[in-house]
Design a protein around this motif. Sequence first.
Motif, PDB file in Angstrom:
ATOM      1  N   GLU A  66      40.002  44.703  49.860  1.00 41.55           N
ATOM      2  CA  GLU A  66      38.969  45.470  50.614  1.00 41.55           C
ATOM      3  C   GLU A  66      38.003  43.815  51.369  1.00 41.55           C
ATOM      4  N   LEU A  67      38.097  42.413  51.600  1.00 45.60           N
ATOM      5  CA  LEU A  67      38.145  41.245  51.357  1.00 45.60           C
ATOM      6  C   LEU A  67      39.149  40.072  51.557  1.00 45.60           C
ATOM      7  N   ARG A 119      35.481  42.281  56.202  1.00 43.97           N
ATOM      8  CA  ARG A 119      36.664  42.964  55.133  1.00 43.97           C
ATOM      9  C   ARG A 119      37.878  43.680  56.628  1.00 43.97           C
ATOM     10  N   ASP A 122      36.595  45.776  60.186  1.00 38.79           N
ATOM     11  CA  ASP A 122      34.671  45.663  60.914  1.00 38.79           C
ATOM     12  C   ASP A 122      35.200  45.002  61.726  1.00 38.79           C
ATOM     13  N   SER A 125      33.010  39.237  60.985  1.00 40.75           N
ATOM     14  CA  SER A 125      33.181  38.316  60.264  1.00 40.75           C
ATOM     15  C   SER A 125      31.418  38.169  60.090  1.00 40.75           C
ATOM     16  N   PRO A 213      28.550  41.754  52.141  1.00 36.03           N
ATOM     17  CA  PRO A 213      28.687  40.714  51.718  1.00 36.03           C
ATOM     18  C   PRO A 213      27.504  40.021  51.167  1.00 36.03           C
TER      19      PRO A 213
END
Length: 244
Positions: A66-67, A119, A122, A125, A213
């Motif tokens: 996820e990250l 992610r 995406d 960032s 986030p």
Amino acid sequence: MTADMVETAEGETTGVPAPAAGAGRGAAEAGHWAPGDQVLWRYRDNADPRRFHICRPMTVVQDTEELLAVWMAPGTPCIKPVLADGTPVHHEPLATRYTTARRTVRDHWFGNGVLKLARPGDPWSVWLFWESGWHFKNWYVNLEEPRHRWSGGIDSLDHFLDICVYPDRRWEWRDEDEFAQARRDGLVTDAQEVAVRSAGRAAVAQIAAWEGPFADGWEDWRPDPAWEVPALPENWDRPPDRLR
């Protein structure tokens, strides 16, 4: 502030050579790095994507499906672009900023560190900035090409346009003038402009909904005091191997 507008102080790197980026135990475990592993975060030159003009060694905080979260400590040695005569890029008038000859130099990140969150997939960032005493300053959404992972780190291409997000949830566009100039200079195509604008709107929608986030409490995160500042490897600009 585009990806090359970093707060650095001129100076050569010192110290012993770093171990190969990504060579820690995490790189071999299910394709993920482990906390404490050192990787390179690089950006390709917009005028010549075959070249890298920004490189920052960073320490892995978290790497999951996820990250990816990585930390750039104060004093980190890095690579940044300057004009051919050594003048900082942001000192060049905007009209000629992207057409004047450039070169890269070794430098150091000064001031406070930066936490970068990304992610998979995406086209941006999210960077967290703090002032002295760990007073949280803001989030910064850096619109960029989705990152390409390889054995030693991640590579991307900056898209000039950015978004600044403040603790009170206000946000504002940044560097619209640079995006427009890059468009005039042919560094952004028609299709890329549409894609970047679309990515920006998607990021704004997440900000408006206060999703991760931004809502995940990363502003309260602190680095492990045992982490050493990564060194910059001599072959920082090597071609990526083992893309994944």
